[in-house]
Design an enzyme around this catalytic site. Structure first.
Site, PDB file in Angstrom:
ATOM      1  N   ASN A   8      35.529  36.422  37.101  1.00  0.00           N
ATOM      2  CA  ASN A   8      34.338  35.639  36.754  1.00  0.00           C
ATOM      3  C   ASN A   8      34.646  34.794  35.519  1.00  0.00           C
ATOM      4  O   ASN A   8      34.643  35.297  34.395  1.00  0.00           O
ATOM      5  CB  ASN A   8      33.167  36.599  36.476  1.00  0.00           C
ATOM      6  N   TRP A   9      34.924  33.514  35.759  1.00  0.00           N
ATOM      7  CA  TRP A   9      35.290  32.625  34.640  1.00  0.00           C
ATOM      8  C   TRP A   9      34.074  32.230  33.799  1.00  0.00           C
ATOM      9  O   TRP A   9      34.238  31.619  32.738  1.00  0.00           O
ATOM     10  CB  TRP A   9      35.951  31.352  35.175  1.00  0.00           C
ATOM     11  N   LYS A  10      32.874  32.503  34.301  1.00  0.00           N
ATOM     12  CA  LYS A  10      31.637  32.099  33.602  1.00  0.00           C
ATOM     13  C   LYS A  10      31.688  30.590  33.275  1.00  0.00           C
ATOM     14  O   LYS A  10      32.203  29.820  34.075  1.00  0.00           O
ATOM     15  CB  LYS A  10      31.412  32.973  32.371  1.00  0.00           C
ATOM     16  N   HIS A  85      23.926  38.532  38.497  1.00  0.00           N
ATOM     17  CA  HIS A  85      24.647  38.822  37.248  1.00  0.00           C
ATOM     18  C   HIS A  85      23.638  38.990  36.115  1.00  0.00           C
ATOM     19  O   HIS A  85      22.607  38.304  36.078  1.00  0.00           O
ATOM     20  CB  HIS A  85      25.633  37.695  36.932  1.00  0.00           C
ATOM     21  N   GLU A 154      27.890  46.812  36.709  1.00  0.00           N
ATOM     22  CA  GLU A 154      28.195  46.192  35.419  1.00  0.00           C
ATOM     23  C   GLU A 154      27.192  46.675  34.369  1.00  0.00           C
ATOM     24  O   GLU A 154      26.122  46.071  34.199  1.00  0.00           O
ATOM     25  CB  GLU A 154      28.100  44.665  35.525  1.00  0.00           C
ATOM     26  N   SER A 196      34.059  44.409  30.207  1.00  0.00           N
ATOM     27  CA  SER A 196      35.129  44.662  29.238  1.00  0.00           C
ATOM     28  C   SER A 196      36.393  45.261  29.844  1.00  0.00           C
ATOM     29  O   SER A 196      37.075  46.065  29.207  1.00  0.00           O
ATOM     30  CB  SER A 196      34.617  45.528  28.085  1.00  0.00           C
ATOM     31  N   GLY A 217      35.783  39.526  33.433  1.00  0.00           N
ATOM     32  CA  GLY A 217      35.238  38.277  32.907  1.00  0.00           C
ATOM     33  C   GLY A 217      36.234  37.668  31.931  1.00  0.00           C
ATOM     34  O   GLY A 217      37.171  36.985  32.317  1.00  0.00           O
ATOM     35  N   GLY A 218      36.051  37.971  30.644  1.00  0.00           N
ATOM     36  CA  GLY A 218      36.878  37.383  29.583  1.00  0.00           C
ATOM     37  C   GLY A 218      38.378  37.449  29.855  1.00  0.00           C
ATOM     38  O   GLY A 218      39.094  36.459  29.651  1.00  0.00           O
TER      39      GLY A 218
HETATM   40  C1  PEP Z   1      30.996  39.968  33.420  1.00  0.00           C
HETATM   41  O1  PEP Z   1      30.077  39.628  32.664  1.00  0.00           O
HETATM   42  O2  PEP Z   1      30.925  39.809  34.656  1.00  0.00           O
HETATM   43  C2  PEP Z   1      32.180  40.543  32.812  1.00  0.00           C
HETATM   44  C3  PEP Z   1      32.849  41.385  33.528  1.00  0.00           C
HETATM   45  O3  PEP Z   1      32.496  40.159  31.551  1.00  0.00           O
HETATM   46  P1  PEP Z   1      33.602  40.781  30.562  1.00  0.00           P
HETATM   47  O4  PEP Z   1      34.758  41.256  31.398  1.00  0.00           O
HETATM   48  O5  PEP Z   1      33.990  39.659  29.672  1.00  0.00           O
HETATM   49  O6  PEP Z   1      32.919  41.914  29.869  1.00  0.00           O
END
Ligand code: PEP
Length: 232
Positions: A8-10, A85, A154, A196, A217-218
């Site tokens: 998920n590149w957001k 989400h 999540e 995370s 995500g990140g």
């Molecule tokens: C998300 O919000 O879908 C996500 C997994 O973010 P992160 O990995 O950055 O916590």
């Protein structure tokens, strides 16, 4: 058995050139199945075997300014679509809206990646968390063949603000229990974990028998780390 890894590149990156550069740097021969979810505006210009969207609308066409429909996504070759989400729920998506999006994706044969876990807190025990999940899933999956859905657990408190090395993920054992709960009660086709995920904890999630994959995500923006994760 291949696990499913959905990036998920957001709202990243800020130019198409950088998005294409990032996609080109992700291995297409990974050990696991990989889906890249770039921002909607880049969808038609990103080359990768499996592409997903980050959201969609529940109607296929009509007077809905600014929306993107599953029919349009299908036309671009999109195979997966994240719905529900927490960052969309935070800005107004209700459980009923999310249910409409799940149904609209399935009608176009796009696999919905239904995110649940909004409203959970780090202090809750497993039973309290399943109460929150039940409230969401009872509505989000109403009238839906859940075997066609990927549910992403999540826990919202664990989602990073961009740097998954500065935040704490949930325990893999807790995520495994939630995956068992979701599969047993709702017969979801697959359950994956997100929040995370990073190089240090990914293997812990991927090695759980009932966790079918992860939703990074990140870390999916850091090609070197992401390439390592998709080959774990
Ligand atoms: C998300 O919000 O879908 C996500 C997994 O973010 P992160 O990995 O950055 O916590």
């Amino acid at each position: 058995m291949k696990k499913l890894i959905i990036a998920n590149w957001k709202l990243n990156p800020t130019t198409l050139k950088d998005a294409q550069k990032l996609a080109a740097s992700i291995s297409v021969k990974a050990k696991n199945k990989v889906v890249l979810c770039p921002p909607t505006i880049y969808l038609s210009n990103i080359q990768y075997p499996n592409i997903g969207a980050q959201d969609c609308f529940w109607a296929d066409k009509g007077p809905h300014t600014g929306q993107t429909s599953p029919a349009q996504l299908k036309d671009l070759g999109v195979k997966y679509c994240i719905v529900g989400h927490s960052e969309k729920r935070e800005t107004g998506d209700t459980d009923e809206m999310v249910n409409g999006k799940v149904k609209a994706c399935l009608a176009q044969k796009i696999t919905p990646v239904l995110c649940v876990g909004f409203g959970t807190t780090v202090e809750q025990d497993d039973l309290e968390v399943t109460d929150v999940l039940k409230k969401q899933l009872n509505v989000n999956l109403a009238g839906v063949d859940a075997s066609q859905v990927v549910v992403a657990y999540e826990p919202v408190w664990a989602i990073s603000k961009g740097n998954p090395y500065l935040t704490r993920a949930a325990d893999a054992e807790h995520a495994e229990k939630m995956a068992i709960f979701i599969k047993t009660r709702y017969k979801a086709g697959k359950v994956i974990y997100g929040a995370s995920v990073n190089v240090n904890n990914a293997k812990g999630f991927l090695s759980q028998p009932n966790i079918d994959g992860i939703l990074p995500g990140g870390v999916s923006l850091i090609a070197k780390d992401f390439n390592q994760i998709i080959n774990m």
